[in-house]
Design a protein around this motif. Structure first.
Motif, PDB file in Angstrom:
ATOM      1  N   UNK A   3       0.909  -1.161  -0.049  1.00 13.56           N
ATOM      2  CA  UNK A   3      -0.051  -0.068  -0.138  1.00 13.56           C
ATOM      3  C   UNK A   3       0.743   1.148  -0.089  1.00 13.56           C
ATOM      4  N   UNK A   4       1.964   1.252   0.793  1.00 15.95           N
ATOM      5  CA  UNK A   4       2.906   2.407   0.696  1.00 15.95           C
ATOM      6  C   UNK A   4       3.492   2.450  -0.790  1.00 15.95           C
ATOM      7  N   UNK A   8       3.294   5.927  -2.916  1.00 15.91           N
ATOM      8  CA  UNK A   8       4.279   6.313  -3.409  1.00 15.91           C
ATOM      9  C   UNK A   8       4.357   6.565  -5.233  1.00 15.91           C
ATOM     10  N   UNK A   9       3.986   5.507  -5.627  1.00 16.93           N
ATOM     11  CA  UNK A   9       3.699   5.576  -7.149  1.00 16.93           C
ATOM     12  C   UNK A   9       2.806   6.621  -7.571  1.00 16.93           C
ATOM     13  N   UNK A  11       1.900   9.270  -6.045  1.00 19.43           N
ATOM     14  CA  UNK A  11       2.470  10.607  -5.893  1.00 19.43           C
ATOM     15  C   UNK A  11       3.281  10.956  -6.826  1.00 19.43           C
ATOM     16  N   UNK A  12       4.288  10.075  -7.344  1.00 20.75           N
ATOM     17  CA  UNK A  12       5.407  10.232  -8.527  1.00 20.75           C
ATOM     18  C   UNK A  12       4.433  10.496  -9.792  1.00 20.75           C
ATOM     19  N   UNK A  13       3.592   9.673 -10.059  1.00 15.62           N
ATOM     20  CA  UNK A  13       2.920   9.868 -11.407  1.00 15.62           C
ATOM     21  C   UNK A  13       2.059  11.103 -11.492  1.00 15.62           C
ATOM     22  N   UNK A  14       1.497  11.384 -10.527  1.00 17.66           N
ATOM     23  CA  UNK A  14       0.457  12.413 -10.380  1.00 17.66           C
ATOM     24  C   UNK A  14       1.203  14.065 -10.098  1.00 17.66           C
ATOM     25  N   UNK A  15       2.395  14.105  -9.479  1.00 18.27           N
ATOM     26  CA  UNK A  15       2.989  14.950  -9.134  1.00 18.27           C
ATOM     27  C   UNK A  15       2.336  15.687  -8.000  1.00 18.27           C
ATOM     28  N   UNK A  19       0.680  16.006  -0.854  1.00 15.81           N
ATOM     29  CA  UNK A  19      -0.042  15.082  -0.115  1.00 15.81           C
ATOM     30  C   UNK A  19       0.815  14.457   1.032  1.00 15.81           C
ATOM     31  N   UNK A  20       2.132  13.946   1.022  1.00 14.11           N
ATOM     32  CA  UNK A  20       2.769  13.478   1.741  1.00 14.11           C
ATOM     33  C   UNK A  20       3.013  13.888   3.083  1.00 14.11           C
TER      34      UNK A  20
END
Length: 50
Positions: A3-4, A8-9, A11-15, A19-20
């Motif tokens: 899930x983590x 994280x993926x 967050x990287x794809x959607x920039x 949110x982190x």
């Protein structure tokens, strides 16, 4: 753990790295509330947060 990694993926794809920190603060606060509910020692500290 998957899930983590998936989050994280996302967050990287959607920039959406902003949110982190929000998620980290929510996890810390929820853990502190759970700790305060189960321990009478930590209970007075919850009132200083809210």
């Amino acid at each position: 753990m998957s899930l983590v990694k998936e989050f994280w993926d996302f967050l990287k794809v959607r920039k959406k790295f902003w949110l982190a920190p929000i998620l980290v603060v929510l996890v810390i606060l929820s853990a502190f509330i759970i700790l305060a509910a189960s321990s009478p020692v930590a209970a007075p500290f919850i009132y200083t947060l809210f």
